[in-house]
Design an enzyme around this catalytic site. Structure first.
Site, PDB file in Angstrom:
ATOM      1  CB  SER A 133      -0.812   0.082   1.160  1.00 48.81           C
ATOM      2  OG  SER A 133      -1.582   1.093   1.172  1.00 48.81           O
ATOM      3  CE1 TYR A 158      -4.241  -2.678   4.169  1.00 49.88           C
ATOM      4  CE2 TYR A 158      -3.746  -0.411   4.136  1.00 49.88           C
ATOM      5  CZ  TYR A 158      -4.054  -1.703   3.122  1.00 49.88           C
ATOM      6  OH  TYR A 158      -3.717  -1.617   2.024  1.00 49.88           O
TER       7      TYR A 158
END
Length: 238
Positions: A133, A158
């Protein structure tokens, strides 16, 4: 079976399903990794030619070993399975959420990669793509960037798990380079998937992210390894 084979984890939906579809279109036999047999079979039928269901829960060590025993040779591994359980900052995130997130995004990737390394070593051109990400970039997290406001500190579990995944990408690349592996991380960008409510609402076309993964999966032998690339092929700062 086609001569070239690929495995995509979490391939029953979202970006993973599109990656599997694109690899199948390139002539690969693609193992659609899915922990849910029904959803996995539906994805296989939608992808059609070249797709094979492989029951695979990246948090289940025994299941991973059983899945690996079904694959003799593997040319491409795409570690796509991942979760984002909340967008909370670290002070508002309990330890259990960190554990659950790392179990899938970090430990699951290690377990799957290690289990399938013997099959990958039988390939003349092994490739590993880790779906990371852009929000894991520490540079972008502390400076203006195109994806989110700097200094927000949100989605701590995350984002930190994906930063750990980036580090593992480097370590795998360094230790496997002599065996011809190319190991890279992909920043797919915000996509319209069910990863988070925000992504579902404002994300872009997941096919674009899948095309970025496909590019890294098909790298030539003189291509890069140990890199972090955006979906459009540009480098992402660590």
């Amino acid at each position: 079976m086609n001569e070239r084979t690929a495995l995509v984890t979490g391939a029953n939906k979202g970006i993973g399903k599109h990656i599997a579809r694109l690899l199948a279109a390139e002539g690969y036999t693609v193992y659609v990794g899915s922990r849910d047999a029904g959803r996995g079979q539906q994805a296989v039928e939608e992808i059609s030619a070249g797709a094979r269901l492989l029951i695979l829960d990246v948090s289940d060590p025994d299941g991973i070993e059983k899945a690996a025993a079904q694959v003799d040779q593997l040319d491409v591994l795409v570690n796509n399975a991942g979760v984002a359980l909340s967008l909370d900052p670290p002070a508002a995130t309990d330890v259990e959420e960190f554990r659950r997130t790392y179990e899938i995004n970090v430990f699951g990737t290690v377990a799957v990669t290690n289990a399938f390394l013997p099959a990958l070593r039988r390939s003349p051109h092994p490739r590993i793509v880790n779906v990371s990400s852009g929000t894991a970039s520490l540079t972008w997290s502390t400076n203006p960037n195109p994806q989110f406001s700097p200094g927000s500190g949100t989605a701590a579990a995350y984002r930190s798990s994906k930063a750990a995944l980036n580090a593992l990408t480097v370590f795998y690349a360094q230790t496997l380079v002599a065996d011809g592996f190319k190991v890279n991380a992909l920043a797919p960008g915000a996509r319209a998937t069910d990863l988070t409510p925000r992504a579902a609402a404002v994300g872009g076309d997941p096919v674009e992210a899948a095309q970025g993964a496909l590019h890294l999966a098909l790298l030539s032998d003189d291509g890069p390894t140990g890199g972090f690339f955006s979906w459009d092929g540009t480098l992402v700062p660590w």
